[in-house]
Design a protein around this motif. Sequence first.
Motif, short mmCIF file in Angstrom:
data_model
loop_
_atom_site.label_atom_id
_atom_site.label_comp_id
_atom_site.label_asym_id
_atom_site.label_seq_id
_atom_site.Cartn_x
_atom_site.Cartn_y
_atom_site.Cartn_z
N PHE A 189 0.76 -1.12 -0.01
CA PHE A 189 -0.03 -0.08 -0.06
C PHE A 189 0.92 1.24 -0.05
N PRO A 190 1.72 1.53 -1.01
CA PRO A 190 2.46 2.43 -1.03
C PRO A 190 1.75 3.99 -1.11
N GLN A 191 0.62 3.81 -1.77
CA GLN A 191 -0.16 5.00 -2.09
C GLN A 191 -0.63 5.73 -0.52
N LEU A 192 -0.49 4.91 0.49
CA LEU A 192 -0.86 5.58 1.57
C LEU A 192 -0.02 6.36 2.25
N TYR A 193 1.08 6.44 1.90
CA TYR A 193 1.97 7.45 2.48
C TYR A 193 1.65 8.80 1.97
N ALA A 194 0.85 8.74 1.01
CA ALA A 194 0.23 10.28 0.65
C ALA A 194 -0.41 10.88 1.64
N LEU A 195 -1.06 10.00 2.48
CA LEU A 195 -2.00 10.47 3.66
C LEU A 195 -0.99 11.27 4.46
N TRP A 196 -0.06 10.46 4.81
CA TRP A 196 0.87 11.12 5.86
C TRP A 196 1.48 12.60 5.38
N VAL A 197 1.76 12.74 4.18
CA VAL A 197 2.34 14.07 3.58
C VAL A 197 1.33 15.15 3.69
N ILE A 198 0.02 14.45 3.22
CA ILE A 198 -1.15 15.45 3.06
C ILE A 198 -1.49 15.91 4.41
N ALA A 199 -1.49 15.05 5.43
CA ALA A 199 -1.91 15.49 6.69
C ALA A 199 -0.64 16.56 7.43
N TYR A 200 0.47 16.08 6.95
CA TYR A 200 1.54 17.03 7.52
C TYR A 200 1.55 18.57 6.93
N LEU A 201 1.03 18.60 5.52
CA LEU A 201 1.09 19.77 4.84
C LEU A 201 -0.41 20.65 5.31
N THR A 202 -1.34 20.01 5.55
CA THR A 202 -2.47 20.61 5.78
C THR A 202 -3.02 20.67 7.29
N VAL A 203 -3.42 19.64 7.73
CA VAL A 203 -4.26 19.42 9.35
C VAL A 203 -3.37 19.78 10.16
N TYR A 204 -2.05 19.20 10.03
CA TYR A 204 -1.14 19.46 11.13
C TYR A 204 -0.49 20.90 11.29
N MET A 205 -0.71 21.49 10.01
CA MET A 205 -0.58 23.08 10.44
C MET A 205 -1.59 23.70 10.93
N ALA A 206 -2.61 23.50 10.71
CA ALA A 206 -3.95 24.07 11.64
C ALA A 206 -4.04 23.73 13.07
N ILE A 207 -3.31 22.35 13.18
CA ILE A 207 -3.13 22.17 14.81
C ILE A 207 -2.09 22.86 15.42
N ILE A 208 -0.98 23.15 14.82
CA ILE A 208 0.14 23.82 15.49
C ILE A 208 -0.24 25.13 15.47
N ARG A 209 -1.33 25.56 14.67
CA ARG A 209 -1.71 27.17 15.04
C ARG A 209 -2.71 27.23 16.23
N MET A 210 -3.52 26.20 16.67
CA MET A 210 -4.49 25.86 17.52
C MET A 210 -3.77 25.76 18.76
N ARG A 211 -2.69 24.87 18.80
CA ARG A 211 -2.01 25.07 19.98
C ARG A 211 -1.21 26.08 20.50
N GLN A 212 -0.69 26.99 19.33
CA GLN A 212 -0.08 28.28 19.74
C GLN A 212 -1.28 29.00 20.44
N ILE A 213 -2.43 29.13 19.68
CA ILE A 213 -3.37 29.90 20.27
C ILE A 213 -3.86 29.49 21.64
N ALA A 214 -4.21 28.23 21.95
CA ALA A 214 -4.40 27.88 23.15
C ALA A 214 -3.46 27.99 24.21
N GLU A 215 -2.24 28.03 23.94
CA GLU A 215 -1.29 28.14 24.93
C GLU A 215 -0.92 29.54 25.59
N HIS A 216 -1.01 30.70 24.41
CA HIS A 216 -0.69 31.94 24.99
C HIS A 216 -1.29 32.98 24.19
#
Length: 298
Positions: A189-216
């Motif tokens: 299932f090599p195609q599933l690695y795309a899920l990791w990359v997409i998650a990293y470039l999109t939702v993970y960035m939103a999570i980082i922002r939410m964590r920054q907001i929540a903390e300070h």
Amino acid sequence: MNVPISKEELKPFLQRSDTKALWIVSRTWLEISGIFLISALLPHWSTYIAAIFLLAGRQQALAAIMHEAGHKTLFATRSYNNFVAKWLSSPFLLMDGETYIKSHLKHHRNAGTDQDPDLKNYKDYPVSKKSLFRKFTRDFLGITGLKANLYLFLSGRDLLSRNKRTNYQLTRGLFVNGIMFAILWASGFPQLYALWVIAYLTVYMAIIRMRQIAEHAGVKDLYHLEPKYNTRSIPRGLLGLLFVSPTDGLSYHCEHHAFMAVPTYNLKALHKFLKVRGYYNDVEMAGNYFGVLKQVVK
């Protein structure tokens, strides 16, 4: 600081556990494996979308593990912290644990002042609903992630510290991500690695922002030296468990700033102790992450 706890009372909270730390790291990687497994067994667009969001939450867990291991508070055994930071967390996010913690400690030393290197991430809050919507839209569309990684790959510098990359940061990152891809390839299932990359470039960035907001962001007084005024602690709830604060204690950021030596898995208990002591009596506390968003919107 005027935190109502004595040195003797603090001692139990300072106890570190290799067992608890190992569970945090093992659970994160078991969850990552489980998400890939379900995606392979149930190949459908809805499964893939859910996997992207959940994988982004596990990427945040790896970032939290890197953070705790960098502080040398995750494992009781120091060498375990070094290994986990260098090989089992930071490189999967194209980061270097040693570089990260050097930059992060500057934030700790200067929190509550205009010398805080992370101040740019939250000093302009509260913002309008439209502004907040635009920020998260850029994250979810991958604009933030693409810009960040173009800088990382083309500048020769670390994204956070803006200093020249060291310790073979990208080499190790590409190596461990290559191992992940190879395992998926060998599984058929090599195609599933795309899920990791997409998650990293999109939702993970939103999570980082939410964590920054929540903390300070939008705290009582960002330029006060007392942690309860310049930093926020909140119960993580389901949203935190799945995405923003997937490791135990991560959402209790005020306690982390007050006592950096306390391991993440003891921060919730320390928070309860300080709350009973009345430490937060003059602070409006959010009950969850949605409550935080209300506090940072004009």
